[in-house]
Structure formats: C-alpha cells, structure tokens
Design a protein around this motif. Structure first.
Motif, PDB file in Angstrom:
ATOM      1  N   HIS A 171      -3.221   8.763 -12.976  1.00 48.50           N
ATOM      2  CA  HIS A 171      -3.555   8.220 -11.803  1.00 48.50           C
ATOM      3  C   HIS A 171      -3.044   6.555 -11.254  1.00 48.50           C
ATOM      4  O   HIS A 171      -2.738   5.757 -12.738  1.00 48.50           O
ATOM      5  N   LYS A 172      -3.032   5.857 -10.820  1.00 46.87           N
ATOM      6  CA  LYS A 172      -3.411   4.506 -10.282  1.00 46.87           C
ATOM      7  C   LYS A 172      -4.087   4.407  -9.465  1.00 46.87           C
ATOM      8  O   LYS A 172      -4.976   4.978  -8.585  1.00 46.87           O
ATOM      9  N   ILE A 173      -4.314   2.849  -9.922  1.00 44.04           N
ATOM     10  CA  ILE A 173      -5.751   2.326  -9.333  1.00 44.04           C
ATOM     11  C   ILE A 173      -5.207   1.532  -8.581  1.00 44.04           C
ATOM     12  O   ILE A 173      -4.105   0.205  -8.409  1.00 44.04           O
ATOM     13  N   HIS A 174      -5.215   0.967  -7.090  1.00 46.02           N
ATOM     14  CA  HIS A 174      -5.493  -0.481  -6.348  1.00 46.02           C
ATOM     15  C   HIS A 174      -6.989  -0.944  -5.703  1.00 46.02           C
ATOM     16  O   HIS A 174      -7.541   0.118  -5.510  1.00 46.02           O
ATOM     17  N   ILE A 175      -7.077  -1.630  -6.397  1.00 40.35           N
ATOM     18  CA  ILE A 175      -8.185  -2.644  -5.119  1.00 40.35           C
ATOM     19  C   ILE A 175      -7.785  -3.309  -4.332  1.00 40.35           C
ATOM     20  O   ILE A 175      -6.949  -4.848  -4.503  1.00 40.35           O
ATOM     21  N   VAL A 176      -8.391  -3.239  -3.315  1.00 41.38           N
ATOM     22  CA  VAL A 176      -8.388  -4.229  -1.789  1.00 41.38           C
ATOM     23  C   VAL A 176      -8.891  -5.262  -2.064  1.00 41.38           C
ATOM     24  O   VAL A 176      -9.990  -5.014  -1.778  1.00 41.38           O
ATOM     25  N   GLU A 177      -8.981  -6.535  -2.179  1.00 39.72           N
ATOM     26  CA  GLU A 177      -9.200  -7.222  -2.105  1.00 39.72           C
ATOM     27  C   GLU A 177     -10.294  -8.234  -1.176  1.00 39.72           C
ATOM     28  O   GLU A 177      -9.400  -8.279  -0.017  1.00 39.72           O
ATOM     29  N   GLY A 178     -11.580  -8.201  -0.778  1.00 35.43           N
ATOM     30  CA  GLY A 178     -12.046  -8.532   0.195  1.00 35.43           C
ATOM     31  C   GLY A 178     -13.171  -7.210   0.835  1.00 35.43           C
ATOM     32  O   GLY A 178     -13.568  -6.972   2.216  1.00 35.43           O
ATOM     33  N   ALA A 179     -12.182  -5.799   0.998  1.00 28.80           N
ATOM     34  CA  ALA A 179     -12.447  -5.347   1.375  1.00 28.80           C
ATOM     35  C   ALA A 179     -13.980  -4.311   0.939  1.00 28.80           C
ATOM     36  O   ALA A 179     -14.216  -4.024   0.110  1.00 28.80           O
ATOM     37  N   ASP A 180     -14.615  -4.284   2.522  1.00 27.24           N
ATOM     38  CA  ASP A 180     -15.555  -2.827   2.432  1.00 27.24           C
ATOM     39  C   ASP A 180     -15.059  -2.014   2.262  1.00 27.24           C
ATOM     40  O   ASP A 180     -14.515  -1.166   2.385  1.00 27.24           O
ATOM     41  N   HIS A 181     -16.203  -1.126   2.581  1.00 29.00           N
ATOM     42  CA  HIS A 181     -15.936   0.609   2.672  1.00 29.00           C
ATOM     43  C   HIS A 181     -15.560   1.267   3.214  1.00 29.00           C
ATOM     44  O   HIS A 181     -14.688   2.369   3.431  1.00 29.00           O
ATOM     45  N   CYS A 182     -15.619   0.332   4.975  1.00 31.74           N
ATOM     46  CA  CYS A 182     -15.009   0.997   5.511  1.00 31.74           C
ATOM     47  C   CYS A 182     -13.305  -0.069   6.123  1.00 31.74           C
ATOM     48  O   CYS A 182     -12.330   0.696   6.819  1.00 31.74           O
ATOM     49  N   TYR A 183     -13.019  -0.627   5.126  1.00 30.49           N
ATOM     50  CA  TYR A 183     -11.995  -1.864   5.414  1.00 30.49           C
ATOM     51  C   TYR A 183     -11.944  -1.986   6.782  1.00 30.49           C
ATOM     52  O   TYR A 183     -10.851  -2.346   7.150  1.00 30.49           O
ATOM     53  N   THR A 184     -13.047  -2.638   6.912  1.00 25.29           N
ATOM     54  CA  THR A 184     -13.096  -3.545   8.615  1.00 25.29           C
ATOM     55  C   THR A 184     -11.362  -4.552   9.190  1.00 25.29           C
ATOM     56  O   THR A 184     -11.710  -4.116  10.150  1.00 25.29           O
ATOM     57  N   SER A 185     -12.215  -5.028   8.010  1.00 24.24           N
ATOM     58  CA  SER A 185     -10.455  -5.870   8.470  1.00 24.24           C
ATOM     59  C   SER A 185      -8.906  -5.936   7.557  1.00 24.24           C
ATOM     60  O   SER A 185      -8.746  -6.472   7.536  1.00 24.24           O
ATOM     61  N   HIS A 186      -8.973  -4.571   6.894  1.00 21.73           N
ATOM     62  CA  HIS A 186      -7.836  -4.948   5.922  1.00 21.73           C
ATOM     63  C   HIS A 186      -7.600  -3.542   6.130  1.00 21.73           C
ATOM     64  O   HIS A 186      -6.528  -3.240   5.249  1.00 21.73           O
ATOM     65  N   GLN A 187      -7.450  -2.864   7.393  1.00 21.27           N
ATOM     66  CA  GLN A 187      -6.741  -2.015   7.837  1.00 21.27           C
ATOM     67  C   GLN A 187      -5.351  -1.309   7.736  1.00 21.27           C
ATOM     68  O   GLN A 187      -4.595  -0.663   6.994  1.00 21.27           O
ATOM     69  N   ASP A 188      -4.004  -3.183   7.562  1.00 23.44           N
ATOM     70  CA  ASP A 188      -3.259  -3.294   7.838  1.00 23.44           C
ATOM     71  C   ASP A 188      -2.714  -2.643   6.181  1.00 23.44           C
ATOM     72  O   ASP A 188      -1.641  -2.938   6.020  1.00 23.44           O
ATOM     73  N   GLU A 189      -3.573  -3.214   5.137  1.00 20.98           N
ATOM     74  CA  GLU A 189      -3.061  -3.215   3.399  1.00 20.98           C
ATOM     75  C   GLU A 189      -3.633  -1.972   3.222  1.00 20.98           C
ATOM     76  O   GLU A 189      -2.671  -1.646   1.755  1.00 20.98           O
TER      77      GLU A 189
END
Length: 272
Positions: free
Chosen positions: A235-253
């Motif tokens: 496995h690999k893990i990537h945590i999107v900092e500041g993202a909510d459950h639906c990635y509302t403001s982090h789609q581009d990441e």
C-alpha cells in the motif's frame, strides 16, 4: 447491454460517453457511463453511501483519466441512482458482487478492468472485492471506513441498536431535500458484521492499494487510513491536508496523486 452515446473532443483525446446497462446476479440492471477513449483497459469507479455515479469526485477524476487516454466506467449500485433494485442499508458485500458483475462484463468483451476506485463506502467495496477476487491489481480507496462499527450514532442517534431491535427498523436521518430511507435490523447487522480487518489481510501482496484520505474528514476520521495501512500488505498512503470527506475545496489535488498510481498499474498490466 443497452447503450446510448455522444462524442466529446479535445486537442488530445476523443472520448465517447456511452450509457451501459449491466445485469447483476440478482437480475437487476446496473446503469453506468463509459468514458470510452479507445483504450482497451478500463478503470471502474464506485460511489459511496446514498450517492451516485454523478458524485463530483468521480466525475472529475474520470475527466482527468480521459485526458490521459484511459477509459473509465462509473456506475450506480443497485438501489441507487438510475440502477434497479431497492436501497438497503449495509449491502457491502452485495455491492462488491455488483462490482464483480461489472468486471466480468468488460473482461468478457476483452476490455480488462485494470483498476477499481471507490469513495467512502465505495472504498470499502473495492477493498472487499480485492479480498475475494484477485483479478484487479490496482485499487484506490478514497476515504473508506476501517471500523464499520463506528460512525453510526451520528447518523442513527443514540441507542440505535436497542431501538431497531424493539421496532425492527429505524428511519435514517437525511439532509434537507433528500429522500428518507429505512434501515432494517438485517441491514444494520450486515454493516456490523462486515470486518474490514479480516478482509484486508486477504488482499494478495501483488495487489497495489492506494489509500487517500482528507486530514479534516468530518465523517470518517483520518486515523482510519492509518489502520488500513497497518493491515494491507502492498500500500501507499496519501493524506490530503485540510480536505473534508468530499474533498470540497481539494478536488484539484486528487488527480496528481491518483493518476500516476493508476498509470503505473496500467503499465505493469501491459507488460505482465
């Protein structure tokens, strides 16, 4: 299979969007959209709880994969969206069998499914699929829940288990404008008896799993991503900092993380 289509074109890739209907093992028609770039290989995307194939994370990732010339199929599980059947709480393994019907359909057309991706409950479904069937070796779990005994009190209220045993059902809480739904004791027990730890240790070591989670997920705590990582071999893990459950403001990441993982899996499949 029934289908309708239209063609969209950009400077690099010509894509035909086709509505495809696939029958599951219960005789229910599952409705999906195939973003057909002409590639033989297909990535299948799975939505979450009471969602549909039109969930914006799936739509945006499908568009990003299109730009890379990769075909994508996103579909509605039975009882959701356009697909036939009644909505049932739980149904984790039954939805994994819906996914199985989709994989077998495309494999039977000599269009191998090389990757599966799921968001939230869909993340659980793709992992359950990989634990039982060993024909897809690239799996992306977006914001799935590791311990399915957690998180129900927020949605169902306190003492939900006592109430459902007394009355035989609970009416689920909905957001404004959403249709109500009923949770039976059988559906509740289906979720409680779905053990992701037992499933994940059955995923073969040659199956590559990418775990993506938002650090500010308000539905499923980010610690669940680490629990998956402690259980899944490859496995690999990537945590999107500041993202909510639906990635509302982090789609581009999401694209820059997920696309290279899927493309690497595609290359390995071609040269296997």
């Amino acid at each position: 299979m029934a289908q309708s289509s239209f063609t969209s074109t950009d400077s690099q890739v010509q894509t035909e969007l086709k509505k495809v209907v696939i029958q599951n093992e219960h005789g229910e028609n599952l409705v999906g959209l195939l973003h057909d770039t002409g590639s033989l290989e297909i990535v299948v995307m799975c939505h979450g709880f009471r969602s549909t194939k039109e969930f914006n994370v799936l739509v945006n990732l499908a568009a990003a994969l299109e730009m890379e010339g990769i075909s994508v199929f996103r579909f509605d599980f039975a009882g959701n969206g356009e697909s036939e059947g009644s909505f049932e709480y739980g149904n984790y393994r039954r939805e994994a069998e819906d996914l199985r019907a989709v994989v077998l359909h495309f494999n039977g057309m000599n269009r191998p499914v090389t990757a599966v991706l799921g968001h939230s409950k869909g993340g659980n479904v793709v992992l359950l699929y990989a634990s039982k069937y060993h024909d897809v070796h690239t799996v992306v779990n977006l914001s799935g829940r590791f311990n399915l005994q957690h998180g129900m009190e927020t949605r169902l209220g306190k003492s939900f288990l006592e109430r459902i045993r007394k009355d035989g059902f609970i009416d689920g809480k909905t957001e404004p404008g959403e249709a109500s739904y009923r949770i039976t004791e059988a559906g509740l027990m289906d979720r409680l008896n779905t053990n992701m730890n037992e499933a994940c240790v059955q995923i073969e070591k040659d199956c590559r799993v990418l775990i993506v989670h938002g650090s500010a997920d308000e539905v499923v705590p980010v610690e669940d991503a680490l629990s998956f990582g402690n259980t899944i071999h490859n496995h690999k893990i990537h945590i999107v900092e500041g993202a909510d459950h639906c990635y509302t403001s982090h789609q581009d990441e999401l694209g820059p993380v997920i696309l290279p993982f899927i493309k690497d899996g595609l290359q390995q499949h071609k040269y296997a």
